[in-house]
Design a protein around this motif. Sequence first.
Motif, PDB file in Angstrom:
ATOM      1  N   ALA A 119      -5.705  -0.496   8.614  1.00  0.00           N
ATOM      2  CA  ALA A 119      -4.543   0.085   9.289  1.00  0.00           C
ATOM      3  C   ALA A 119      -5.041   0.881  10.487  1.00  0.00           C
ATOM      4  CB  ALA A 119      -3.777   0.992   8.333  1.00  0.00           C
ATOM      5  N   THR A 120      -4.453   0.615  11.642  1.00  0.00           N
ATOM      6  CA  THR A 120      -4.838   1.317  12.868  1.00  0.00           C
ATOM      7  C   THR A 120      -3.741   2.299  13.249  1.00  0.00           C
ATOM      8  OG1 THR A 120      -6.051  -0.650  13.630  1.00  0.00           O
ATOM      9  CG2 THR A 120      -5.546   1.062  15.260  1.00  0.00           C
ATOM     10  N   HIS A 121      -4.085   3.557  13.316  1.00  0.00           N
ATOM     11  CA  HIS A 121      -3.139   4.614  13.693  1.00  0.00           C
ATOM     12  C   HIS A 121      -3.101   4.684  15.215  1.00  0.00           C
ATOM     13  CE1 HIS A 121      -1.849   9.110  13.189  1.00  0.00           C
ATOM     14  NE2 HIS A 121      -0.815   8.299  13.385  1.00  0.00           N
ATOM     15  N   LEU A 122      -1.895   4.632  15.804  1.00  0.00           N
ATOM     16  CA  LEU A 122      -1.781   4.487  17.248  1.00  0.00           C
ATOM     17  C   LEU A 122      -1.432   5.761  18.000  1.00  0.00           C
ATOM     18  CD1 LEU A 122       0.134   1.075  17.359  1.00  0.00           C
ATOM     19  CD2 LEU A 122      -2.343   1.472  17.477  1.00  0.00           C
ATOM     20  N   ASP A 123      -0.918   6.781  17.327  1.00  0.00           N
ATOM     21  CA  ASP A 123      -0.523   8.001  18.032  1.00  0.00           C
ATOM     22  C   ASP A 123      -0.622   9.194  17.089  1.00  0.00           C
ATOM     23  OD1 ASP A 123       1.683   7.832  16.350  1.00  0.00           O
ATOM     24  OD2 ASP A 123       3.007   7.018  17.891  1.00  0.00           O
ATOM     25  N   ASN A 124      -0.105  10.334  17.523  1.00  0.00           N
ATOM     26  CA  ASN A 124      -0.179  11.539  16.691  1.00  0.00           C
ATOM     27  C   ASN A 124       1.196  11.976  16.195  1.00  0.00           C
ATOM     28  OD1 ASN A 124       0.919  12.426  19.062  1.00  0.00           O
ATOM     29  ND2 ASN A 124      -0.523  14.111  19.387  1.00  0.00           N
ATOM     30  N   ALA A 125       2.160  11.067  16.160  1.00  0.00           N
ATOM     31  CA  ALA A 125       3.490  11.396  15.645  1.00  0.00           C
ATOM     32  C   ALA A 125       3.394  11.722  14.160  1.00  0.00           C
ATOM     33  CB  ALA A 125       4.445  10.222  15.856  1.00  0.00           C
ATOM     34  N   PRO A 126       4.090  12.778  13.683  1.00  0.00           N
ATOM     35  CA  PRO A 126       4.058  13.092  12.250  1.00  0.00           C
ATOM     36  C   PRO A 126       4.744  11.995  11.436  1.00  0.00           C
ATOM     37  CG  PRO A 126       5.701  14.434  13.364  1.00  0.00           C
ATOM     38  CD  PRO A 126       4.941  13.715  14.438  1.00  0.00           C
ATOM     39  N   LEU A 127       4.101  11.583  10.352  1.00  0.00           N
ATOM     40  CA  LEU A 127       4.606  10.509   9.499  1.00  0.00           C
ATOM     41  C   LEU A 127       4.745  11.019   8.072  1.00  0.00           C
ATOM     42  CD1 LEU A 127       2.234   7.677  10.783  1.00  0.00           C
ATOM     43  CD2 LEU A 127       4.576   8.122  11.544  1.00  0.00           C
ATOM     44  N   MET A 128       5.740  10.514   7.372  1.00  0.00           N
ATOM     45  CA  MET A 128       5.976  10.928   5.990  1.00  0.00           C
ATOM     46  C   MET A 128       6.394   9.704   5.169  1.00  0.00           C
ATOM     47  SD  MET A 128       5.841  13.790   4.250  1.00  0.00           S
ATOM     48  CE  MET A 128       6.082  15.057   5.492  1.00  0.00           C
ATOM     49  N   LEU A 129       5.680   9.442   4.091  1.00  0.00           N
ATOM     50  CA  LEU A 129       6.002   8.299   3.238  1.00  0.00           C
ATOM     51  C   LEU A 129       6.977   8.747   2.151  1.00  0.00           C
ATOM     52  CD1 LEU A 129       2.461   6.679   2.903  1.00  0.00           C
ATOM     53  CD2 LEU A 129       4.230   6.236   4.620  1.00  0.00           C
ATOM     54  N   ASN A 130       8.245   8.921   2.538  1.00  0.00           N
ATOM     55  CA  ASN A 130       9.283   9.317   1.586  1.00  0.00           C
ATOM     56  C   ASN A 130      10.133   8.102   1.233  1.00  0.00           C
ATOM     57  OD1 ASN A 130       8.488  11.950   1.368  1.00  0.00           O
ATOM     58  ND2 ASN A 130       9.967  12.755   2.825  1.00  0.00           N
ATOM     59  N   SER A 131      11.431   8.267   1.201  1.00  0.00           N
ATOM     60  CA  SER A 131      12.396   7.191   0.956  1.00  0.00           C
ATOM     61  C   SER A 131      12.185   6.537  -0.402  1.00  0.00           C
ATOM     62  CB  SER A 131      12.365   6.149   2.067  1.00  0.00           C
ATOM     63  OG  SER A 131      12.580   6.737   3.320  1.00  0.00           O
ATOM     64  N   PHE A 132      11.407   5.475  -0.464  1.00  0.00           N
ATOM     65  CA  PHE A 132      11.270   4.690  -1.689  1.00  0.00           C
ATOM     66  C   PHE A 132       9.956   4.928  -2.423  1.00  0.00           C
ATOM     67  CE2 PHE A 132       9.777   2.219   1.943  1.00  0.00           C
ATOM     68  CZ  PHE A 132       8.490   1.898   1.552  1.00  0.00           C
ATOM     69  N   VAL A 133       9.081   5.793  -1.902  1.00  0.00           N
ATOM     70  CA  VAL A 133       7.736   5.893  -2.461  1.00  0.00           C
ATOM     71  C   VAL A 133       7.739   6.530  -3.851  1.00  0.00           C
ATOM     72  CG1 VAL A 133       5.426   6.842  -2.117  1.00  0.00           C
ATOM     73  CG2 VAL A 133       6.676   5.856  -0.200  1.00  0.00           C
ATOM     74  N   LYS A 134       8.660   7.467  -4.091  1.00  0.00           N
ATOM     75  CA  LYS A 134       8.745   8.040  -5.436  1.00  0.00           C
ATOM     76  C   LYS A 134       9.076   6.949  -6.460  1.00  0.00           C
ATOM     77  CE  LYS A 134      11.761  11.403  -5.997  1.00  0.00           C
ATOM     78  NZ  LYS A 134      12.907  10.929  -6.827  1.00  0.00           N
ATOM     79  N   SER A 135      10.034   6.094  -6.130  1.00  0.00           N
ATOM     80  CA  SER A 135      10.386   4.992  -7.025  1.00  0.00           C
ATOM     81  C   SER A 135       9.218   4.022  -7.194  1.00  0.00           C
ATOM     82  CB  SER A 135      11.610   4.250  -6.486  1.00  0.00           C
ATOM     83  OG  SER A 135      12.754   5.067  -6.491  1.00  0.00           O
ATOM     84  N   TYR A 136       8.486   3.782  -6.121  1.00  0.00           N
ATOM     85  CA  TYR A 136       7.297   2.927  -6.170  1.00  0.00           C
ATOM     86  C   TYR A 136       6.276   3.493  -7.165  1.00  0.00           C
ATOM     87  CZ  TYR A 136       2.904   0.849  -4.368  1.00  0.00           C
ATOM     88  OH  TYR A 136       1.689   0.222  -4.241  1.00  0.00           O
ATOM     89  N   ILE A 137       6.044   4.793  -7.095  1.00  0.00           N
ATOM     90  CA  ILE A 137       5.089   5.432  -8.004  1.00  0.00           C
ATOM     91  C   ILE A 137       5.585   5.361  -9.448  1.00  0.00           C
ATOM     92  CG2 ILE A 137       4.080   7.660  -8.645  1.00  0.00           C
ATOM     93  CD1 ILE A 137       3.954   8.336  -5.666  1.00  0.00           C
ATOM     94  N   ILE A 138       6.870   5.602  -9.647  1.00  0.00           N
ATOM     95  CA  ILE A 138       7.435   5.552 -11.001  1.00  0.00           C
ATOM     96  C   ILE A 138       7.204   4.185 -11.624  1.00  0.00           C
ATOM     97  CG2 ILE A 138       9.570   5.665 -12.352  1.00  0.00           C
ATOM     98  CD1 ILE A 138      10.612   7.667 -10.255  1.00  0.00           C
ATOM     99  N   LYS A 139       7.488   3.118 -10.875  1.00  0.00           N
ATOM    100  CA  LYS A 139       7.320   1.769 -11.412  1.00  0.00           C
ATOM    101  C   LYS A 139       5.872   1.511 -11.796  1.00  0.00           C
ATOM    102  CE  LYS A 139       8.361  -2.384 -12.625  1.00  0.00           C
ATOM    103  NZ  LYS A 139       9.075  -2.599 -13.917  1.00  0.00           N
ATOM    104  N   HIS A 140       4.920   1.904 -10.954  1.00  0.00           N
ATOM    105  CA  HIS A 140       3.503   1.702 -11.273  1.00  0.00           C
ATOM    106  C   HIS A 140       3.114   2.485 -12.529  1.00  0.00           C
ATOM    107  CE1 HIS A 140       1.574  -0.603  -7.916  1.00  0.00           C
ATOM    108  NE2 HIS A 140       2.788  -0.426  -7.418  1.00  0.00           N
TER     109      HIS A 140
END
Length: 514
Positions: free
Chosen positions: A173-194
């Motif tokens: 994965a290549t990071h292209l800028d310094n914009a703040p990023l947050m892995l929210n939305s569906f990631v909690k559900s993703y973790i629960i399933k795993h």
Amino acid sequence: MKKMFSGSVCSYCLAGILLLTCTIAYAAAPPKKGKALHTYLSQYENVLGTSMELKVSTYTQVRATEAEKTALAEIKKLSEILSAYDKESEFSKWQKTCGQPVPVSNELFEVMQLFDVWRNRTGGALDASAEIVTRLWKKAASTNRVPTQQELNNAVAEIKQTHWVLNPKTRTATHLDNAPLMLNSFVKSYIIKHAVNEAMKPGDVKAVVLNIGGDIVVSGDVTENVLVKDPKADAENEAPIASLRISDKAVATSGNYRRGELIGGHWYSHIVDPRTGLPADDIISATVVAPDAADAGALATAFNVMSLPESVQLASTMPGVEYLIVTRDGKQQTSKGWGSLKAAYKENGIVGNLNTKTGNREAGGNSFEMIINLEINTQKEGFAKRPYLAVWIEDTMHSPVRTVSIWHGSDRYMPELKSWYLKYRTIYNSDMNFKSSTSSATRSAGKYTLKWDGKDDKGNYVKPGKYIVKIEAAREHGTHQLMRQEIDCDNTPKQINLPGNIEISSVSLDYHKN
């Protein structure tokens, strides 16, 4: 969705080769003849920044405990990969890079791929760089103002940029800028399933239900009763807007009723539209049932941002997806198959009424109610088990009037709540909350709001007079705390704050006109 990762998590010892070999052998062995299945319940606070309830259907407490440890270890592992709040997570370290391909774990690569998919699928309604707008609104709120149109335009322009490039061949994965990023939305559900998948691996674990902050995965040989919280009801124990029967599916709810910013006396949702930079306020809650947990989580968040026609169209392209969307004026929009999931709502074994139009409140009877706000002490680091907790009302003769709420393990552990059990052991058969899971927007860890509507356990309004509020917290073979407060329910508003103890940091009673 609610802030997912708060603070750090506790460490777990790695199992040795010998222990692993024994565990595999034990998992392969069938249960002894005559063993009966039981459901074992564990409750935690401070898991991904919120509360957690885990139900494991298996034959022994030993196996249930092993499944619990396995689920927690998987949650810890994935949070250490995906959290943007943990500066030492893999994702946080990757964000510090720029312009160079970086090899990333399979899990991080998969989640970033999913964000690309959902950004395209929702026309930009879901975007990891929405954090740009979120921070803009928080900064403006700190000075009690709304962002200017120019500030919003600049934020939206930055969001529309490409922030990373993925290479499936090299898994980089290549990071292209310094914009703040947050892995929210569906990631909690993703973790629960795993976590559920890991807990289900032993053959004698027959079912797992995992609820973290209102997002739920139901897996295995079980049908779970899931209650959907009314977004316009303040208290945890108020009637839900839906009661569902769920098997081998995921449920996710997202809404603006638990978190946001108050600016100039106006409430602004924490859910923002990355396409406009504005808080999403036309929809106050969306609940999605889907075969895949990540899909359920992504759609629940997207449906809070997109227009109703957009949401209906998107859902129609995804087989097996059902939804309930609640608009700002309390109207409910459901999918065609939503009705097939419905189940009767029961409160303490008695069929009750759903809030079929949110915002409606019962007329007549007692015009006063009591709101009980309590906060459970949680450790700053690591997963913390929630104590058993009972909140109930007695009259001045110490006769039981109403159980407001009770949280505990399975029914056989009720005696740990000694004072409550002494009053209710002969008249309280079973706690229906043990048999149900609640889907809601994510709450902060340890914070709960309950309501006494002025009724007794039979549903009759009590007479004005003095009553005693009791709050009991206990741990199995451990600490025991009991709080008592007399209050004159004489139709005169009053507020009382109670001092905390080792288990409960604070309690407030607010008696007022409903």
